[in-house]
Design an enzyme around this catalytic site. Structure first.
Site, PDB file in Angstrom:
ATOM      1  N   PRO A 260       0.931  -0.944   0.512  1.00  0.00           N
ATOM      2  CG  PRO A 260       0.204  -1.280   2.125  1.00  0.00           C
ATOM      3  CD  PRO A 260       0.945  -1.638   1.466  1.00  0.00           C
ATOM      4  NE  ARG A 262      -4.403   6.730  -4.838  1.00  0.00           N
ATOM      5  CZ  ARG A 262      -3.349   7.322  -5.334  1.00  0.00           C
ATOM      6  NH1 ARG A 262      -3.633   8.612  -5.438  1.00  0.00           N
ATOM      7  NH2 ARG A 262      -3.213   6.652  -6.553  1.00  0.00           N
ATOM      8  NE  ARG A 298      -2.718  11.913  -7.060  1.00  0.00           N
ATOM      9  CZ  ARG A 298      -3.745  11.848  -7.238  1.00  0.00           C
ATOM     10  NH1 ARG A 298      -4.672  12.732  -6.382  1.00  0.00           N
ATOM     11  NH2 ARG A 298      -4.698  10.901  -7.781  1.00  0.00           N
ATOM     12  CE1 TYR A 302      -1.989  10.551 -13.016  1.00  0.00           C
ATOM     13  CE2 TYR A 302      -1.714  11.467 -10.755  1.00  0.00           C
ATOM     14  CZ  TYR A 302      -1.353  10.288 -11.908  1.00  0.00           C
ATOM     15  OH  TYR A 302       0.120  10.219 -11.986  1.00  0.00           O
ATOM     16  CB  CYS A 328       4.261  30.019 -17.753  1.00  0.00           C
ATOM     17  SG  CYS A 328       4.850  31.698 -17.038  1.00  0.00           S
TER      18      CYS A 328
HETATM   19  N1  LLP Z   1       2.242  -1.945  -6.051  1.00  0.00           N
HETATM   20  C1  LLP Z   1       2.938  -1.101  -6.921  1.00  0.00           C
HETATM   21  C2  LLP Z   1       3.852  -2.552  -8.510  1.00  0.00           C
HETATM   22  C3  LLP Z   1       2.684   0.157  -7.881  1.00  0.00           C
HETATM   23  O1  LLP Z   1       2.494  -0.040  -9.234  1.00  0.00           O
HETATM   24  C4  LLP Z   1       1.881   1.165  -6.720  1.00  0.00           C
HETATM   25  C5  LLP Z   1       1.657   2.342  -7.586  1.00  0.00           C
HETATM   26  C6  LLP Z   1       2.092   0.902  -5.305  1.00  0.00           C
HETATM   27  C7  LLP Z   1       2.320  -0.807  -5.224  1.00  0.00           C
HETATM   28  C8  LLP Z   1       0.884   1.265  -4.547  1.00  0.00           C
HETATM   29  O2  LLP Z   1      -0.319   2.193  -5.362  1.00  0.00           O
HETATM   30  P1  LLP Z   1      -0.963   2.560  -3.688  1.00  0.00           P
HETATM   31  O3  LLP Z   1      -1.425   1.566  -2.663  1.00  0.00           O
HETATM   32  O4  LLP Z   1      -0.528   3.879  -3.847  1.00  0.00           O
HETATM   33  O5  LLP Z   1      -2.589   3.009  -4.936  1.00  0.00           O
HETATM   34  N2  LLP Z   1       0.878   9.166  -9.246  1.00  0.00           N
HETATM   35  C9  LLP Z   1      -0.344   8.376  -9.161  1.00  0.00           C
HETATM   36  C10 LLP Z   1      -0.364   7.004  -8.985  1.00  0.00           C
HETATM   37  C11 LLP Z   1       1.108   6.053  -9.656  1.00  0.00           C
HETATM   38  C12 LLP Z   1       0.173   4.413  -8.953  1.00  0.00           C
HETATM   39  C13 LLP Z   1       1.641   3.977  -9.606  1.00  0.00           C
HETATM   40  N3  LLP Z   1       1.728   2.930  -8.976  1.00  0.00           N
HETATM   41  C14 LLP Z   1      -1.463   9.386  -8.181  1.00  0.00           C
HETATM   42  O6  LLP Z   1      -1.322  10.406  -8.423  1.00  0.00           O
HETATM   43  O7  LLP Z   1      -2.488   9.064  -8.759  1.00  0.00           O
END
Ligand code: LLP
Length: 397
Positions: A260, A262, A298, A302, A328
């Site tokens: 995890p 986020r 973000r 997105y 800019c």
């Molecule tokens: N494991 C792998 C292999 C991943 O690619 C990712 C996220 C995670 C774990 C963690 O995922 P989470 O629990 O954070 O959802 N920049 C984007 C999010 C990109 C996520 C990339 N991989 C945003 O700001 O929403």
């Protein structure tokens, strides 16, 4: 902790994080697993500040890394190498050697050429590298297309239909120990159903692999649990989510690993910014902040929603405006057509839920120094990353 005190002392913009919030969420994961063998590997990419990594390392967390730089950070923060998994679609030889020398837990591999490369580098050192294949279970994570990774047309992983053949190949290489199965289908998932569908497919695959005689011990189910960016949005609770996962995995005697990012840090951070001024044209009003897309990408990348709240609460009329930064680019906004309490020049706002994928995705675009980061622990706060100076901007040129 009064945010205006922090802003007065360390300036704006700055990120402010809550240590207690992060530890509470880590404990929610850890405790939900209970006696089930497990390893919670924090996805470092979400926020890689050393002080946050140190907090999590002390709490016993493992780490999911995607680069040599992240490995360096985790080691600097006192992370335990045997709890580190290395993910990512394009690890270089240098990065693999670094990780082998550190004796990390395992590599999550994404292709046959990568397996061959790790095998070769491990054999040179007389090692057997523990590996997982990152399997693409072909389920639709139902999230923003840029952060959805589990469909067949994404660059990530090995097709589930091909997985058994690729595992046999990995098993045939003397420098590899294929002991894990891994997947990650996407991020900011607000519905646990697609993830549970992926869990079922992974469990079935792990069972088939064990029957073929592969020594599968770990099931790494990735990250992805979403958070509420908008008021009233409902998200799966960590405890219920893990409970359901546990029930689906039982029987095979596997250690469950998760990654995890986020859901551990996202809600535990705000981006603190000051209103420079308001500006009106014939059709709309703009609130210009001192924070911009280079500080928090973000919304621009997105179309992400972050709540923006005045730090000083008072009853006042509402206004609808685009909330923008000084960069800019027309794409430089933190919110569009947002209704907020009437904001005044000079006042502080908090951009909410900015603890994940905030500072780490920031840049020096427009030669803007990267902002300071602050950590609140108990009733104290401290700067955990200095605001960059102009000199930092030209270092190395
Ligand atoms: N494991 C792998 C292999 C991943 O690619 C990712 C996220 C995670 C774990 C963690 O995922 P989470 O629990 O954070 O959802 N920049 C984007 C999010 C990109 C996520 C990339 N991989 C945003 O700001 O929403």
């Amino acid at each position: 902790m009064a945010l205006d005190e922090i802003a007065a002392a360390c300036g704006t913009p700055c990120y402010v994080y809550s240590a207690r919030g992060i530890l509470n969420r880590y404990q929610a994961y850890d405790e939900a697993f209970g006696r089930t063998p497990h390893l919670v590997c924090y996805a470092v990419k979400a926020n890689s500040n050393l002080s946050l990594l140190r907090l999590l390392a002390h709490a016993g967390a493992g780490f999911d890394i995607v680069s040599g730089g992240e490995l360096f950070r985790v080691l600097q923060a006192g992370g335990t190498p045997s709890k580190i998994v290395f993910s990512g679609v394009g690890k270089t030889s240098d990065e693999i050697e670094y990780a082998l020398n550190c004796r990390i837990h395992s590599f999550n591999c994404e292709s046959e050429p990568e397996l061959a490369l790790i095998n070769e580098l491990a054999l040179k050192r007389g090692l057997r590298a523990r590996v997982a294949l990152r399997v693409n279970p072909d389920v639709d994570a139902a999230t923003h297309p840029y952060i959805s990774t589990g469909l067949r047309d994404n660059k990530f992983g090995v097709d589930i239909a091909d997985a058994e053949r690729v595992y046999e190949y990995a098993q045939s290489l003397p420098g590899l120990a294929p002991e894990s199965v891994s997947c990650h289908i996407g991020s900011q998932l607000l519905d646990a159903a697609p993830l549970m569908e992926a869990v079922d497919r992974m469990v079935a695959l792990a069972g088939r692999l064990q029957k073929r005689g592969l020594p599968i011990r770990n099931l790494d189910l990735g990250g992805g649990l979403g958070i509420a960016y908008q008021p009233g949005q409902s998200t799966p609770l960590i405890a219920a989510f893990i409970e359901e996962m546990k029930q689906r995995v039982s029987e095979l005697g596997l250690t469950i690993m998760i990654e995890p990012g986020r859901s551990l840090v996202g809600e535990c951070g705000v981006l603190l910014s000051r209103v420079i001024h308001r500006k009106k044209n014939s059709v709309k009003e703009f609130v210009v902040l001192d924070a911009a897309m280079n500080d928090l990408l973000r919304p621009a990348l997105y179309q992400a929603h972050h709540e923006i709240l005045p730090v000083t609460q008072s009853s006042r009329p509402l206004m609808t405006a685009d909330i923008v930064g000084p960069v800019c680019e027309t794409g430089d906004f933190l919110a569009k057509g947002r209704t907020v309490p009437e904001l005044e020049a000079g006042e502080l706002v908090a951009v909410m839920s900015a603890g994940a994928y905030g500072f780490v995705m920031s840049s020096n675009y427009n030669s803007r120094p990267r902002v300071a980061e602050v950590l609140v622990e108990d009733n104290r706060w401290r700067i955990v990353r200095q605001r960059e100076k102009f000199e930092d901007l030209v270092r190395g040129e």
